[in-house]
Design a protein around this motif. Structure first.
Motif, mmCIF file in Angstrom:
data_model
loop_
_atom_site.group_PDB
_atom_site.id
_atom_site.type_symbol
_atom_site.label_atom_id
_atom_site.label_comp_id
_atom_site.label_asym_id
_atom_site.label_seq_id
_atom_site.Cartn_x
_atom_site.Cartn_y
_atom_site.Cartn_z
ATOM 1 N N PRO A 138 87.073 -46.146 0.862
ATOM 2 C CA PRO A 138 87.929 -46.875 1.799
ATOM 3 C C PRO A 138 87.338 -46.849 3.218
ATOM 4 N N GLN A 139 87.673 -47.864 3.995
ATOM 5 C CA GLN A 139 87.119 -47.996 5.348
ATOM 6 C C GLN A 139 87.385 -46.743 6.193
ATOM 7 N N GLY A 140 88.538 -46.119 6.017
ATOM 8 C CA GLY A 140 88.882 -44.941 6.823
ATOM 9 C C GLY A 140 87.853 -43.826 6.683
ATOM 10 N N VAL A 141 87.273 -43.693 5.513
ATOM 11 C CA VAL A 141 86.256 -42.660 5.289
ATOM 12 C C VAL A 141 84.999 -42.999 6.095
ATOM 13 N N GLN A 142 84.610 -44.259 6.049
ATOM 14 C CA GLN A 142 83.426 -44.700 6.789
ATOM 15 C C GLN A 142 83.649 -44.543 8.300
ATOM 16 N N TRP A 151 94.152 -48.099 -1.501
ATOM 17 C CA TRP A 151 92.809 -48.380 -2.044
ATOM 18 C C TRP A 151 92.724 -47.894 -3.493
ATOM 19 N N VAL A 152 93.268 -46.714 -3.770
ATOM 20 C CA VAL A 152 93.219 -46.164 -5.140
ATOM 21 C C VAL A 152 94.017 -47.057 -6.104
ATOM 22 N N ASP A 153 95.158 -47.559 -5.650
ATOM 23 C CA ASP A 153 95.953 -48.446 -6.523
ATOM 24 C C ASP A 153 95.145 -49.696 -6.888
ATOM 25 N N GLU A 154 94.463 -50.244 -5.878
ATOM 26 C CA GLU A 154 93.645 -51.435 -6.111
ATOM 27 C C GLU A 154 92.478 -51.104 -7.060
ATOM 28 N N LEU A 155 91.888 -49.951 -6.821
ATOM 29 C CA LEU A 155 90.763 -49.509 -7.655
ATOM 30 C C LEU A 155 91.187 -49.381 -9.125
ATOM 31 N N THR A 162 95.107 -40.471 2.790
ATOM 32 C CA THR A 162 95.981 -41.156 3.738
ATOM 33 C C THR A 162 96.711 -42.280 3.000
ATOM 34 N N PRO A 163 97.728 -42.893 3.615
ATOM 35 C CA PRO A 163 98.379 -44.042 2.964
ATOM 36 C C PRO A 163 97.375 -45.167 2.683
ATOM 37 N N GLU A 164 96.407 -45.372 3.579
ATOM 38 C CA GLU A 164 95.391 -46.404 3.340
ATOM 39 C C GLU A 164 94.555 -46.049 2.105
#
Ligand SMILES: Cc1ncc(COP(=O)(O)O)c(C=O)c1O
Length: 392
Positions: free
Chosen positions: A46-50, A290-294, A284-286
């Motif tokens: 997810p973008q937050g990690v980057q 992302w995991v749901d989409e994955l 995080t919520p973000e």
């Protein structure tokens, strides 16, 4: 509709175990081979990690990490929010990943010559670590019921010799993708109690669950075994950050915690700051969205792959309830292992894990990693159909 996971990212020449070691290990050409072995994903996190990493790099000072309160709170939030399990911050130990976590458990809770129980076939590093530490692997083979793994505790009771001190459960299961039911988990907990075993529950795949299935954390299924339970979880598998080599060993019982802490201290282990920063940014919520989409995307990959593979006479892909690791039974082809493996590696030019490395029960199988863009899964399915076209 396109997905963010459709992007094909070239991983060649990036020190990727999965792609850069494919040709030396499997003989599958780097030029046009498809790498479906090591369990990491060909996706960005997810973008937050980057963003968290970018900010570290921009700051540019890489000293010792301190004040992990935010990191521990993020783990607590994830466990509560995604898995309904409330933990205390001091229960968490951060290891160099969960293979390291497994080795630490073996070291802390068993002695040379003791036996450790595994339900096989199972993630191969467990047996490797146990044997390397001079302990014995006690295999309890999973039963196949209509192409699905089940546990048979009567049979396992009969295999116990008295030298067993620990059992390691893989939940959800790798390979085979079973999400163990609460009743099955209680069966494992009762088995551990009957034989006085420490129960290590490796739940690294707990977030990668297919729509329609629900993972139950071991302490929720069997709250009364907290005094012998060690839980292992990580952000690495869920968010594809395994190179950060960090994992969480969560221990509710104070005595078991003290024994684990003593070994961590004796070995001078402390975590890497990059892993902690990425993990905190992921939980995080973000990250949850992302995991749901994955998971929805992986489910689509699974459907494409299974439809093609199950149409080949003699091949059967185990229905995945969790994980992105398709476990394909080739025994119905009547071919020996060398022949079906040759067709996959040299014919289809696909690298997949060999079944026997997972222990008893893996002999007729290969494991295919489906965490790659849909177009690659489609291509792998076509190549497999081609490589076994004489059976059609
Ligand atoms: C069940 C299980 N445990 C642990 C690991 C690896 O953990 P780590 O990379 O944190 O050492 C894997 C990787 O596939 C796995 O499937």
């Amino acid at each position: 509709m396109t997905s963010r996971f459709d992007e094909i990212i070239n991983r060649h020449g990036t020190h990727s175990m999965k792609w850069d070691r494919m040709e030396p290990i499997y003989g599958v050409p780097a030029q046009d081979g498809i790498s479906m072995w090591v369990a990491d994903m060909d996706f960005r996190p997810p973008q937050g990690v980057q963003t968290a990493l970018d900010s570290m790099l921009t700051h540019g000072v890489y000293g010792y990490y301190g004040d992990d309160a935010g990191y521990r709170a993020a783990i607590g939030w994830w466990m509560q929010h995604r898995h309904g399990w409330q933990i205390a911050p001091e229960w968490i130990f951060t290891t160099h990943g969960l293979v390291n976590g497994t080795g630490m458990c073996v070291d802390a809770y068993t002695r040379p010559g003791d036996a450790v129980v595994l339900f096989t076939p199972v993630y191969h590093a467990f047996a490797r670590v146990i044997a390397a530490a001079g302990r014995e692997v006690r295999e309890c083979p999973l039963a196949l019921d209509d192409g699905r793994y089940e546990m048979d505790f009567d049979a396992y009771d009969a295999l116990m010799t008295g030298s067993e001190r620990m059992v390691i459960l893989c939940s959800p299961h790798n390979p085979g993708g079973r999400v163990w039911t609460a009743e099955e988990l209680r069966g494992v907990a009762e088995f551990a109690r009957r034989h006085n075993l420490i129960l290590v529950s490796d739940e690294i795949h707990h977030d990668l669950v297919m729509p329609g299935h629900r993972h139950t954390a071991m302490p929720l299924a069997a709250p009364d075994i907290a005094d012998r339970l060690v839980m292992m979880t990580a952000t690495t598998k869920t968010f594809n950050i395994a190179g950060s080599h960090s994992g969480n060993v969560i221990i509710p019982d104070a005595d078991l915690r003290a024994r684990f802490a003593a070994r961590m201290q004796a070995l001078g282990l402390s975590p890497n700051s990059f892993g902690l920063v990425m993990a905190e940014a992921a939980y995080t919520p973000e990250g949850a969205a992302w995991v749901d989409e994955l998971c929805a995307y992986l489910d689509g990959n699974r459907q494409v792959f299974d439809a093609a593979v199950n149409a080949i006479p003699g091949l059967r892909s185990m229905p995945l309830e969790a994980t992105y690791l398709a476990w394909v039974d080739f025994s119905g082809t009547g071919m020996d292992r060398a022949e079906f493996t040759r067709r996959v590696e040299q014919g289809a030019r696909i690298a997949a894990n060999h079944g026997p490395t997972f222990g008893t029960g893996g002999e007729g199988f290969l494991r295919f990693n489906l965490a790659t863009p849909r177009a690659v899964v489609e291509q792998s399915a076509e190549r497999l159909q081609q490589a076994f076209s004489d059976l059609q």
